[in-house]
Motif scaffolding. Sequence first.
Motif, PDB file in Angstrom:
ATOM      1  N   GLY A  37     -15.921 -10.463  -6.929  1.00 24.30           N
ATOM      2  CA  GLY A  37     -15.903 -10.546  -8.378  1.00 24.30           C
ATOM      3  C   GLY A  37     -16.010  -9.144  -8.945  1.00 24.30           C
ATOM      4  O   GLY A  37     -16.236  -8.178  -8.205  1.00 24.30           O
ATOM      5  N   GLU A  38     -15.884  -9.029 -10.279  1.00 23.88           N
ATOM      6  CA  GLU A  38     -15.920  -7.690 -10.885  1.00 23.88           C
ATOM      7  C   GLU A  38     -17.233  -6.980 -10.570  1.00 23.88           C
ATOM      8  O   GLU A  38     -17.282  -5.755 -10.475  1.00 23.88           O
ATOM      9  N   GLN A  39     -18.315  -7.762 -10.410  1.00 20.89           N
ATOM     10  CA  GLN A  39     -19.622  -7.145 -10.129  1.00 20.89           C
ATOM     11  C   GLN A  39     -19.662  -6.460  -8.770  1.00 20.89           C
ATOM     12  O   GLN A  39     -20.501  -5.601  -8.529  1.00 20.89           O
ATOM     13  N   ASP A  40     -18.723  -6.817  -7.891  1.00 25.60           N
ATOM     14  CA  ASP A  40     -18.705  -6.201  -6.558  1.00 25.60           C
ATOM     15  C   ASP A  40     -17.962  -4.868  -6.537  1.00 25.60           C
ATOM     16  O   ASP A  40     -17.968  -4.159  -5.540  1.00 25.60           O
ATOM     17  N   VAL A  41     -17.266  -4.565  -7.638  1.00 24.30           N
ATOM     18  CA  VAL A  41     -16.460  -3.339  -7.670  1.00 24.30           C
ATOM     19  C   VAL A  41     -17.366  -2.147  -7.948  1.00 24.30           C
ATOM     20  O   VAL A  41     -18.127  -2.150  -8.919  1.00 24.30           O
ATOM     21  N   GLU A  42     -17.297  -1.123  -7.076  1.00 29.18           N
ATOM     22  CA  GLU A  42     -18.152   0.050  -7.280  1.00 29.18           C
ATOM     23  C   GLU A  42     -17.559   1.025  -8.278  1.00 29.18           C
ATOM     24  O   GLU A  42     -18.263   1.643  -9.065  1.00 29.18           O
ATOM     25  N   ARG A  43     -16.242   1.201  -8.229  1.00 23.76           N
ATOM     26  CA  ARG A  43     -15.578   2.161  -9.124  1.00 23.76           C
ATOM     27  C   ARG A  43     -14.232   1.595  -9.540  1.00 23.76           C
ATOM     28  O   ARG A  43     -13.565   0.916  -8.748  1.00 23.76           O
ATOM     29  N   TRP A  44     -13.807   1.931 -10.758  1.00 26.68           N
ATOM     30  CA  TRP A  44     -12.434   1.654 -11.188  1.00 26.68           C
ATOM     31  C   TRP A  44     -11.749   3.006 -11.343  1.00 26.68           C
ATOM     32  O   TRP A  44     -12.259   3.893 -12.027  1.00 26.68           O
ATOM     33  N   VAL A  45     -10.605   3.166 -10.732  1.00 22.34           N
ATOM     34  CA  VAL A  45      -9.912   4.454 -10.785  1.00 22.34           C
ATOM     35  C   VAL A  45      -8.563   4.277 -11.484  1.00 22.34           C
ATOM     36  O   VAL A  45      -7.772   3.409 -11.115  1.00 22.34           O
ATOM     37  N   GLN A  46      -8.315   5.125 -12.459  1.00 20.96           N
ATOM     38  CA  GLN A  46      -7.123   4.997 -13.299  1.00 20.96           C
ATOM     39  C   GLN A  46      -5.832   5.282 -12.527  1.00 20.96           C
ATOM     40  O   GLN A  46      -5.744   6.233 -11.756  1.00 20.96           O
ATOM     41  N   ALA A  47      -4.806   4.462 -12.806  1.00 18.15           N
ATOM     42  CA  ALA A  47      -3.492   4.662 -12.166  1.00 18.15           C
ATOM     43  C   ALA A  47      -2.415   4.019 -13.030  1.00 18.15           C
ATOM     44  O   ALA A  47      -2.692   3.545 -14.134  1.00 18.15           O
ATOM     45  N   ALA A  48      -1.193   4.030 -12.546  1.00 18.19           N
ATOM     46  CA  ALA A  48      -0.096   3.304 -13.200  1.00 18.19           C
ATOM     47  C   ALA A  48       0.820   2.797 -12.109  1.00 18.19           C
ATOM     48  O   ALA A  48       0.819   3.315 -10.990  1.00 18.19           O
ATOM     49  N   SER A  49       1.619   1.793 -12.457  1.00 20.02           N
ATOM     50  CA  SER A  49       2.391   1.104 -11.425  1.00 20.02           C
ATOM     51  C   SER A  49       3.430   1.990 -10.763  1.00 20.02           C
ATOM     52  O   SER A  49       4.135   2.751 -11.414  1.00 20.02           O
ATOM     53  N   LEU A  50       3.538   1.821  -9.446  1.00 17.72           N
ATOM     54  CA  LEU A  50       4.563   2.527  -8.683  1.00 17.72           C
ATOM     55  C   LEU A  50       5.544   1.542  -8.043  1.00 17.72           C
ATOM     56  O   LEU A  50       6.238   1.861  -7.095  1.00 17.72           O
ATOM     57  N   LEU A  51       5.610   0.334  -8.604  1.00 17.97           N
ATOM     58  CA  LEU A  51       6.489  -0.656  -7.985  1.00 17.97           C
ATOM     59  C   LEU A  51       7.608  -1.148  -8.917  1.00 17.97           C
ATOM     60  O   LEU A  51       8.268  -2.139  -8.642  1.00 17.97           O
TER      61      LEU A  51
END
Lengths: 796, 163
Positions: A37-51
């Motif tokens: 769940g979201e509570q398990d995420v330690e960090r969110w790192v910014q990106a954009a789609s490469l697909l």
Amino acid sequence: MDTSADRIADVWGSRTPYEPGTPWPSRTDTHLAAGLGEQDVERWVQAASLLHSNGDAMDIAVREGRMVGVRGRAADRVNRGRLGPKDLYGWQANASPDRLTRPLVREDGRLVECDWDTAMDRITSRTRRLLDDKGPGSIGFHTSGQLFLEEYYTLAVLARAGLGTNHLDGNTRLCTATAAEALKETFGCDGQPGSYEDIDHADTVALFGHNMAETQTVLWMRLLDRMEGADPPRLVCVDPRHTPVARRADVHLAPRAGTNVALLNALLHEIIRTGRVDRAYLDAHTVGFDELAAIVAECTPGWAAGICDVPTAQIERAAEILGGAERLLSTVLQGVYQSHQATAAAVQVNNLHLIRGMLGRPGCGLLQMNGQPSAENTRECGADGDLPGFRNWQNEEHVAELAAVWNVTPQTIAHYAPPTHAMQIFRYAEQGSIGMLWITGTNPAVSLPELSRVRSILAQEHLFVIVQDLFLTETAQLADVVLPAATWGEKTGTLTNADRTVHLAEKAVDPPGEARPDLDILLDFAARMDFRDKDGGPLITWHDPESAFAAWQRCSAGRPCDYSGLSYDRLRGGSGIQWPCTDEAPDGTARLYTDGIDFAHPDVCESYGRDLVTGASVEPVEYWALNPDGKAVLKAAEYLPPHEDTSSDHPLQLITGRTVYHFHTRTKTARAPELNAAAPDVWAEMSPAEASAQGLADGDLVQITTPRGAVRARLRTTAIRDGMVFLPFHYGYWDTPAGHHPPDDRPGRAANETTVTDWDPASKQPLFKTGAARVTLVSRRPTDTAARTDTTGSGS
Amino acid sequence: MSGIGITLRLLHDGERDLEQDLLAAAARHRTDHEFHHVALDVARWSREHATRLADAGRDHGLALSGPRDHPSPGGLAALRAKASEALGRRPENGLLLLHDLRDLHLAAARNSLHWEMLAQAAQATRDERLLTLTGGCHPQTLRQLRWTNTMVKILAPQLLTSV
Ligand code: SF4
């Protein structure tokens, strides 16, 4: 919030309807690894789609040093939090167990692991030998639409100024070259006029060969939301297949493949005939109307109906909608770009907007779309057959400017001819004048036309092939040196989408093993080659993504694609920003040409144009005479019959395309379980009527044969023009026993076994949608199974 | 025969020959794909020109035959295609292509000058039909010229330095 469990079946998710002129509501799409769940995420790192090329902004979820999911960025102007299926599931490929983790070199015919020094030494010693013996023209580069801006720019500098070769292009030639060329022909310069926000304002949207529902799922969500809201736009769709777009259209035109110019000329004819022309706009901003009017004068809907096999009344109806629009948005993609007379047809869409004065205002958008995620960057940075910063190779001033930026002499930069395009690079390799080909992040052994030819070129003894990639692709299996690369999420850099929005994508996790970012590999090569500027200083003065970005900003300053007002800090945290971004336009620029045509002046323009039939370059003096004030050029084009037409031997038109679940040659998407399961193997599509006329039925195993080769696939009967067969082009051989080619002497599964080597003479984009084939039965569908596979989301 | 008549005949023969030469060169260089396909496309222009010149010839009392009938691609053409693919690998074939481009360029230049002469004569004699003819066709001949010139410009640096 949209966390609907299955975005494979429900590709576009739930609706958030909105009215014209109001902002598109946000909806945050998230997908995390099972059990988290979201509570398990330690960090969110910014990106954009490469697909895909839509440029959807997202955050990567990190836990214990590993990627565990993604979430759309609600603040971003492009997607307002949404993500498509490829983004929701595709990140899993990064952790695939078969990632390349060490360099490989060919020893006694086999690829064996080695250390970086050994691999790089082989490359530099071969480079030096070729430079000494044959000169820079013996070295070529084939790059990707998958790297970051910083990498393309570095590649462009080391190739064009370090080595001095003219041979640098990318697989973006296959998907975005016509967009760029069409913009150059009309506006003198590349640069997308419109903005995605035009969807919020348009009263009419026309999609020309653009199955937006599958190639740009998030943009399609935006359009769906407009259509579910008050005062929806009218939709015109040109596509031989009954795509999800066609199903929603007010008018759907399904022409024979290769006849787009005839159809578009008829639409222009009708608009002129019915007096829907904006005279004031034409007089102020264009040249060439008389010639255009003369050429389309005879192109009546009835004439086009005969060529395109579309009812006259439908052409008239489409013209009426386009002619009556007050805020017209048009989008163009591979149905035009990869078809016969690609540039000529794409330019007619530009002409439609010019004669109707539909540019530079909210809702009056023109989007010549891209295929690859960072295709735009290859164009800007000069990694795809252009000079960096949209500079004109025929303009000595531009070359001198570039030489000053790099502190080299102008003679260092090859500019005696246009930068060599990809198909010609392979031709030179075939003939032997190119002795080394460095392929970064792409897979020509599956993506180029006529694969038996491509394989035989890459396998030649005298050609030294370097492949830099994540996996042992079909192409890597033919290489002499394989370099393991880091990818999205494992390195930092910027990328720019189809509507000029620049995004920052940051490193979230470490690459596996000894894999390195492409930028580091290129910088390492430059250092080993010891490239110098004209004063003896190092040619390449940057050492990491941010300093490479700063170098590019200096190169772009003053040019249409001006990045000087951007920085990593400004791109961090909020939304992506559209170039040009300067001191005067610090928040970027939503639309080009709001106040006339800015970049077509002979002193400024990127190109003087080409003959749309022969590809001949327009000379500077001719351009000065034609367009001294730098207005938009209305370029007319006559319809020509396709180069390969149907015959009694090959009675069907063959077109290739894509599915929503895969990107390019499936290198990543086949390694994401949900995506792979959604479209595990190649299939062929024909209409039920055509199938039964050929004695075939849904589910049969069939063989599609052309003069180049053959493919075997299960037949799906779908709503597509009669007389046509469709193949998705993604499938190759890395996950088959043969590895990089069809099983010995038998038909393969890569659509490009069958495609013809032919390209548009102006844009040099290969034509994947105008060939002739025959389809024969191999074996009947097994009767005891429900062989029919789900057809949602098949192809573009 | 009048000067105009002589020029019409010369140009008619020149366009007939150019069509033939373009088709032959296209067959020789199948593996130079862009050249191959564009040569076939612009050969069509010369064919149309020959037809229109034959029609114009009638006005001037000439019996011009128009474009050649094409033998259907039989055994010889297939043989040539195979040979061209086999030779396509050899660098010398690049030189051959450059020489073919040069010859095509010279032939188109000759035609272009004849168009110029006819257009000038048509102006002087206020021959509207001839003016329409030259106005319709000459631009395409100029496009053939620019094309061969561009191809030489692009290919020469690579092909001349690599053999
Ligand atoms: S699949 Fe084709 S069109 Fe799409 S990105 Fe790749 S090259 Fe471009």
